[in-house]
Design an enzyme around this catalytic site. Structure first.
Site: not given
Length: 499
Positions: A64, A66, A109, A111, A395, A398, A400, A452-455, A458, A463
């Protein structure tokens, strides 16, 4: 730096950024991967070559880019099983996309699952020859990019589902774990009297970092690729996947100064030089700093960030004054996260392929309950009420394909419809603060876009949701290359041990 045309070869290799050796997923031999760079208006042709051999960290991959809108190239966005099937080992895939109207600081990164935690992550900068902030700084180059990363001594798939903190914080790929305080630290060099545009990039899988440089103020000028009015701060809390450009005026005594990036949990503090790097003025000795951290008196507060150029907020200036308002109710059952009752499980057929194959409605799109169909040219408001039912806050969420207006920030009860910052990752705050972070955007970009949560741990726990935007126009506006269509049959033919 590499780009805008580049080969990115993904392999497994031993690496020891904090003195402890482990296998990692590397890009062109290094983690973090090389800086990818180009100019506004460039066509990026980034060929990802999968030479992975270690099934523990997955042999397949997907990348991805980002923060990029990918208008007309939804197929190149990267999230596995949303926008494509993963690239198979021994194969390559060309991400070919235009960047007509974006500049600033981005990153890239994996994905796919939690693969980026194992090393497949790196910075990405798009320069603007007509940068409106150009008069504020003298230096902006490869050496003024600062990456922050959480680093684990155990591969993500072998460690706990939700790690209790990283072993080390890497600043520009180097750092120390408490177990070895002799490891080399990154050194960032400046010349007294010059002004530097530093581009701070969080490559984090989990923690947020409080970033500061002893003895220096930081003037923020860019937030997640959006130019901001200059804001002077002395510390920046940066959440996973966020970026800030700040100007540092090297106007202090020639010396060494600690650069600090304290995670919000895990191995916190600075004993033995953990969570640290060195700012070294030309002429200073090659020794560790002896500077002391002072209490932050002007920490970054998101509500103080405003666009450099006035930007209208979608909808009308009242709560719910939009074409479609969506509330995201979070939950957790001990192993999985839920949004409005659904935990995201990747579908076997990517959402984009489902749409191209004729699926049109939320009822028809998989995974059931996780796909939200949005009308075209509409104002959308999404609220994320913080809740104790979803542990691990704050949390960072993000979206896209867009930047969005943050009309209500974490730590604030005020709704700002006049001049809020636009960004692409926002902290959704904490239940203790009574947060109900609220964002707005326009549906001007047909395609399925992950939210989505970018942790990353998670996200792996479900998530996430998909915003399927202007579904009827997706096929006409996003023609796919044959190589994209070949990804799924190739992936589906892999033995499980080759995935």
């Amino acid at each position: 730096a590499v780009g805008p045309v580049a080969d990115n070869t993904i392999t497994d290799a031993a690496t020891s950024p904090d003195g402890f050796s482990r296998q990692a997923v590397v890009v062109n031999g290094v983690t973090p991967g090389p800086l990818v760079a180009g100019n506004i208006g460039d066509r990026f042709q980034l060929n990802v070559i999968d030479n992975l051999t270690n099934h523990t960290m997955l042999k397949t991959t997907s990348v991805h880019w980002h923060g990029f809108f990918q208008q007309g190239t939804n197929w190149a966005d990267g999230p596995a099983f949303i926008n494509q099937c993963p690239i198979s080992p021994g194969h390559s895939f060309l991400y070919d996309f235009q960047v007509p109207n974006q500049a600033g600081t981005f990153w890239y990164h994996s994905h796919l699952s939690t693969q980026y935690c194992d090393g497949l992550r790196g910075p990405f900068v798009v320069y603007d020859p007509n940068d409106p902030h150009a008069s504020r700084y003298d230096v902006d180059n490869d050496d003024t990019v600062i990456t922050l990363a959480d680093w684990y001594h155990t591969a993500a798939k072998l460690g706990p589902r939700f790690p209790a903190g990283a072993d080390a914080t890497l600043i520009n790929g180097k750092g120390r774990a408490p177990s070895d305080t002799s490891a080399e630290l990154s050194v960032i060099k400046v010349t007294k009297g010059k002004r530097y545009r530093f581009r701070l990039v969080s490559l984090s899988c989990d923690p947020n970092f409080t970033f500061s440089i002893d003895g220096h103020n930081l003037t923020i000028i860019e937030v997640d690729s959006s130019n901001s009015q200059p804001l002077s701060v002395d510390s920046i809390q940066i959440f996973a996947a966020q970026r800030y450009s700040f100007v540092l005026n090297a106007n202090q005594a020639v010396d060494n100064y600690w650069i600090r990036a304290n995670p919000n949990f895990g191995n916190v503090g600075f004993n033995g030089g953990i969570n640290s790097a060195i700012l070294r003025y030309d002429g200073a000795p090659a020794v560790e700093p002896t500077t002391n951290q002072t209490t932050s008196v002007k920490p970054l507060n998101e509500v103080n960030l405003h666009p450099l150029v006035s930007t209208p907020v979608p909808g009308s200036p009242s709560s719910g004054g939009v074409d479609k308002a969506i509330n995201m109710a979070f939950n957790f059952n001990g192993s999985n996260f839920f949004i409005n009752g659904a935990s995201f499980v990747p579908p076997s057929v990517p959402v984009l392929l489902q749409i191209l194959s004729g699926a049109q409605t939320a009822q028809d799109l998989l995974p059931s309950g996780s796909v939200y169909v949005l009308p075209s040219n509409a104002s959308i408001e999404i609220s994320f009420p913080a809740t104790a039912a979803a542990p691990g806050a704050p949390h960072p969420f993000h979206l896209h394909g867009h930047t969005f207006a943050v009309v209500r920030s974490a730590g604030s009860t005020v709704y700002n419809y006049s001049n809020p910052i636009f960004r692409d990752v926002v902290s959704t705050g904490t239940p203790a603060a009574g947060d109900n972070v609220t964002i707005r955007f326009l549906t001007n970009n047909p395609g399925p876009w992950f939210l989505h949560c970018h942790i990353d741990f998670h996200l792996e726990g479900g998530f996430a949701v998909v915003q399927a935007e202007d579904v009827p126009d997706v096929k006409a506006t996003n023609p796919v290359p044959q190589a994209w269509s070949d990804l799924c049959p190739t992936y589906d033919a892999n033995a499980p041990s080759d995935q």
